[in-house]
Design an enzyme around this catalytic site. Structure first.
Site, PDB file in Angstrom:
ATOM      1  N   LEU A 174       0.843  -1.207   0.000  1.00 49.34           N
ATOM      2  CA  LEU A 174       0.000   0.000   0.000  1.00 49.34           C
ATOM      3  C   LEU A 174       0.873   1.250   0.000  1.00 49.34           C
ATOM      4  CD1 LEU A 174      -3.141   0.241  -0.056  1.00 49.34           C
ATOM      5  CD2 LEU A 174      -2.965   1.079   2.281  1.00 49.34           C
ATOM      6  N   GLY A 175       1.701   1.357  -1.034  1.00 54.35           N
ATOM      7  CA  GLY A 175       2.478   2.577  -1.225  1.00 54.35           C
ATOM      8  C   GLY A 175       1.609   3.570  -1.955  1.00 54.35           C
ATOM      9  N   ILE A 177       1.144   4.018  -5.211  1.00 57.86           N
ATOM     10  CA  ILE A 177       0.358   3.392  -6.271  1.00 57.86           C
ATOM     11  C   ILE A 177      -0.760   2.545  -5.673  1.00 57.86           C
ATOM     12  CG2 ILE A 177       0.441   1.656  -8.117  1.00 57.86           C
ATOM     13  CD1 ILE A 177       3.215   2.762  -8.865  1.00 57.86           C
ATOM     14  N   SER A 196       1.199  -4.955   3.677  1.00 56.47           N
ATOM     15  CA  SER A 196       2.300  -4.054   3.381  1.00 56.47           C
ATOM     16  C   SER A 196       3.401  -4.371   4.373  1.00 56.47           C
ATOM     17  CB  SER A 196       1.810  -2.611   3.532  1.00 56.47           C
ATOM     18  OG  SER A 196       2.409  -1.766   2.586  1.00 56.47           O
ATOM     19  N   ARG A 197       4.597  -3.806   4.155  1.00 56.08           N
ATOM     20  CA  ARG A 197       5.690  -4.071   5.110  1.00 56.08           C
ATOM     21  C   ARG A 197       5.255  -3.677   6.523  1.00 56.08           C
ATOM     22  NH1 ARG A 197      10.584  -1.268   1.906  1.00 56.08           N
ATOM     23  NH2 ARG A 197       8.806   0.100   1.531  1.00 56.08           N
ATOM     24  N   GLY A 253       3.391  -4.663 -10.544  1.00 53.03           N
ATOM     25  CA  GLY A 253       4.630  -4.402  -9.809  1.00 53.03           C
ATOM     26  C   GLY A 253       5.834  -4.842 -10.636  1.00 53.03           C
ATOM     27  N   ARG A 254       6.306  -6.072 -10.361  1.00 51.26           N
ATOM     28  CA  ARG A 254       7.396  -6.619 -11.158  1.00 51.26           C
ATOM     29  C   ARG A 254       7.102  -8.108 -11.337  1.00 51.26           C
ATOM     30  NH1 ARG A 254       8.317  -2.422 -12.548  1.00 51.26           N
ATOM     31  NH2 ARG A 254      10.183  -1.133 -12.526  1.00 51.26           N
ATOM     32  N   GLU A 283      10.703 -10.398 -19.510  1.00 45.46           N
ATOM     33  CA  GLU A 283      10.222  -9.535 -20.585  1.00 45.46           C
ATOM     34  C   GLU A 283      11.309  -9.343 -21.644  1.00 45.46           C
ATOM     35  OE1 GLU A 283       7.878  -7.063 -17.144  1.00 45.46           O
ATOM     36  OE2 GLU A 283       9.072  -5.942 -18.600  1.00 45.46           O
ATOM     37  N   HIS A 301       4.173  -4.409 -20.316  1.00 44.22           N
ATOM     38  CA  HIS A 301       4.841  -3.485 -19.387  1.00 44.22           C
ATOM     39  C   HIS A 301       4.718  -2.028 -19.822  1.00 44.22           C
ATOM     40  CE1 HIS A 301       8.311  -3.037 -16.264  1.00 44.22           C
ATOM     41  NE2 HIS A 301       7.369  -2.144 -16.128  1.00 44.22           N
ATOM     42  N   ALA A 303       2.313   0.164 -18.147  1.00 44.63           N
ATOM     43  CA  ALA A 303       1.401   0.837 -17.212  1.00 44.63           C
ATOM     44  C   ALA A 303       1.672   2.340 -17.156  1.00 44.63           C
ATOM     45  CB  ALA A 303       1.513   0.235 -15.821  1.00 44.63           C
TER      46      ALA A 303
END
Lengths: 338, 339
Positions: A174-175, A177, A196-197, A253-254, A283, A301, A303
């Site tokens: 929950l940063g 973005i 989240s962390r 994300g990644r 990718e 990729h 976004a």
């Protein structure tokens, strides 16, 4: 010594030569997408290693006295070896929000500042996450394919999708973005929770300590976190299992955050219901198994690929570099919150 | 007397006379009936009279049952015309399993004192989600880039062209009814600027109102069509509107195909006079103009904007609810008020 004997008579070229240099190890995607001119400045000059015939370390050593900053993008890591050759560097600027390609501890050790893309991408990435979720739930791309194949006329109606309203959506990370995604999902009537962390004190969404528990209580997971040692393959077999047969996953994300091989397996066995993916482990090589799947939406990729965001990015990059060179505070300095 | 009745009830269905129940005529099964199944529509207050199951020619069938038909359950495929109503003098209610009422002669119903109910707001959320989903898709090229990846082009040709940011886009909603309002709410969350046109200005809303759809188009980056199909709205989105919308403009249609001059729209798309379209409805479904299959900037949806299992269940409950209310002399749940 030339003919001129005053500073004001210097040629433009000579003035350029005096400018501090910003080194690039690879061309950032943004250069080709909106043009390099958007990144031009009269305060610095770009030095492109990829335009030179010299081996990298030789090139860097030759120019090291004038290279004050690095403009980096994913695919060209900024690691200890590179930094070792550039003792004058005081700033690394990336064109991405993510920093997994930058050796952050090494930068800290050398007193090198880091600036990333800040929040310029947040709207566009959040919009794409929502777009991918709607697509996979409501089968938008799949039914477009169906219509284009002439099947609506021949075979009748395509199977229905599933309602968004009331769906329990779990945001992983929950940063900035993730928060923008959450706000949008609320407008669509989704119920938001997150992992989240750390728990965010000013947010009222239910927090889950681990991502497996989040998955068990959600109908869809939206992966919005960064890639780190902790998050690599965080979405693994147990998490996908917990998400379940009716569950969906969206990843902006990644690619490496998900155990992609396991996810493909789950999709093929119907152990999760579908996926919307903007990022992949290798990718642009997308696993061929995805191409046969109707319940997956594949995005190359992109976004962040709107001209508006990229323009904002270029202004931010130039702004950060110019601020650094004028000893002013950076516009989007990365500060590690841990 | 009461004992006798109770005895009758207790001895089960064989003593219960189905023909005593008021009849609801169904000319053709509405999609919701086929999808959910007839069992979900059963009630002890009425019985369906299924015209399609009878071997009799329709006219004969209707005449035979005219005395007992008090309501009609219809949908787009089975219009309710004045001629039909003429044959069924006992009808006092028309229930349609759709939000749209363009297949019902509302004026004739009004004249004959027949109430009409529709799908109310059961489709509003799903319709709005689909409309906004189509807008995001067209602007951000989601389906087009999925196609690109599946064709192996990401590897060979590199990045797919840029999309366009949503935040700040001026989106003109054509028809601010139940679905339109839900669309507006979602657009606000995406940072779009909402404008609209409607038959009447909504005094409780602060979105800029345009009485003329051409003016709306001129001030919009995207138009979302979510109004009903009526004589006034047929081909309302025409050459002039497309011209006003312009080369960078995008259109989304989740209303009815005939609201748009489809031939003109196809021409504009093919010639790049508008930037793209997201279409859930077409003039001649399920036939879609073949020119659209060649276009990368169009998203095609087979008229399913409101079709989720959840909406269908909600619609079923609403249809049954309206019929039961009617036959119990209670207020209707989703009466169509204007003619």
């Amino acid at each position: 010594m030339g003919v001129s004997n005053t500073d004001s008579d210097k040629t433009q070229e000579e003035e350029q030569q005096d400018l501090p240099k910003v080194v690039l190890l690879r061309p950032p995607p943004a250069f080709s997408l909106i043009g390099e001119e958007s990144f031009a400045s009269n305060k610095f000059q770009f030095l492109k290693t990829y335009d030179s015939q010299l081996p990298l370390d030789q090139f860097l050593s030759t120019h090291s006295h004038s290279i004050k900053a690095i403009l980096s993008s994913a695919g060209a890591p900024v690691n200890a070896d590179i930094l070792q050759l550039l003792p004058e560097v005081g700033l690394v600027v990336t064109t991405s929000a993510g920093l997994n390609h930058v050796d952050i501890p090494e930068c800290r050790r050398r007193g090198i500042k880091i600036a990333n893309a800040g929040h310029v991408y947040s709207d566009d990435v959040a919009d794409l996450a929502v777009g991918l979720l709607i697509d996979v739930l409501r089968k938008v791309s799949a039914s477009d394919r169906y219509v284009r194949q002439g099947l609506w006329a021949d075979k009748g109606n395509y199977p229905h999708g599933s309602k968004l309203g009331g769906k329990r959506t779990g945001i992983v990370g929950l940063g900035n973005i993730g928060y923008e995604v959450a706000k949008r999902l609320e407008a669509f009537g989704c119920v938001v929770s997150y992992n989240s962390r750390k728990k965010k004190p000013y947010v009222s969404y239910p927090f889950y300590h681990n991502v497996c528990e989040l998955a068990a209580n959600c109908d869809a997971l939206i992966i919005c976190c960064g890639l780190s040692d902790e998050t690599r393959h965080m979405i693994n077999k147990p998490v996908l299992s917990a998400l379940g047969k009716e569950g969906f996953i969206v990843n902006i994300g990644r690619g490496d955050i998900i155990d992609e091989k396991e996810m493909v397996s789950c999709l093929m066995r119907g152990e999760i219901a579908g996926a919307g993916l903007d990022v992949f482990e290798n990718e642009p090589n997308v696993r061929k198994e995805f191409f046969a799947m109707d319940n997956v939406v594949l995005s190359p990729h992109r976004a962040v690929f709107t001209p508006e965001s990229l323009k904002d990015l270029s202004q931010l990059v130039v702004g950060n570099l110019e601020a650094f060179l004028s000893n002013k505070p950076l516009l989007s300095e990365y500060v590690d919150n841990e | 007397m009461a004992d006798q009745e109770e005895e009758q009830d207790n001895t089960g269905d064989q003593n219960h006379k189905p023909q005593d129940l008021p009849q609801v005529l169904v000319l053709k099964p509405p999609p919701v009936l086929s999808v959910i199944g007839e069992e979900s529509f059963l009630s002890n207050k009425y019985q369906f009279l299924k015209a399609w199951e009878s071997p009799l020619p329709l006219h004969q069938f209707l005449t035979a049952h005219a005395g007992s038909i008090q309501a009609i359950l219809c949908s787009g495929a089975a219009p309710v015309t004045d001629d039909l109503l003429q044959l069924l003098p006992s009808v006092r209610l028309v229930v349609t399993a759709s939000a749209g009422t363009n297949h019902i002669d509302l004026e004739a119903c009004h004249r004959r004192g027949i109430s009409v109910t529709n799908a109310g707001n059961v489709f509003s959320d799903d319709g709005a989600d689909a409309a906004v989903g189509l807008l995001i898709d067209v602007l951000r090229k989601i389906t087009a880039s999925d196609r690109y990846v599946r064709q192996g082009l990401w590897v060979n040709e590199g990045d797919y062209p840029l999309g366009s940011k949503l935040r700040g886009k001026r989106v003109g909603i054509v028809g601010l009814g139940g679905i339109g309002l839900e669309i507006a709410k979602r657009l606000e969350a995406l940072g779009c600027n909402v404008l609209y046109t409607s038959r009447k200005k909504k005094t409780f809303l602060s979105y800029p109102f345009y009485s003329d759809v051409c003016q709306l188009a001129a001030h919009s980056d995207a138009l979302i069509i979510c109004c009903a199909l009526t004589d006034q709205t047929r081909h309302m989105i025409d050459k002039d509107v497309f011209s006003a919308l312009g080369k960078e403009g995008v259109i989304v249609n989740v209303g009815r195909g005939a609201i748009v001059d489809e031939k003109e729209m196809v021409r504009c798309l093919v010639h790049g006079e508008i930037a793209g379209a997201g279409l859930d409805v077409f003039e001649n479904e399920p036939d879609v103009p073949k020119e659209l299959f060649e276009l990368d900037n169009v998203v095609l949806s087979p008229h399913r904007a409101v079709f989720t299992p959840e909406s269908f269940m909600a619609l079923c409950e609403l249809v049954v609810g309206n019929l039961e209310a009617f036959f119990s002399n209670k207020p209707l749940l989703s009466r169509v008020m204007d003619v």
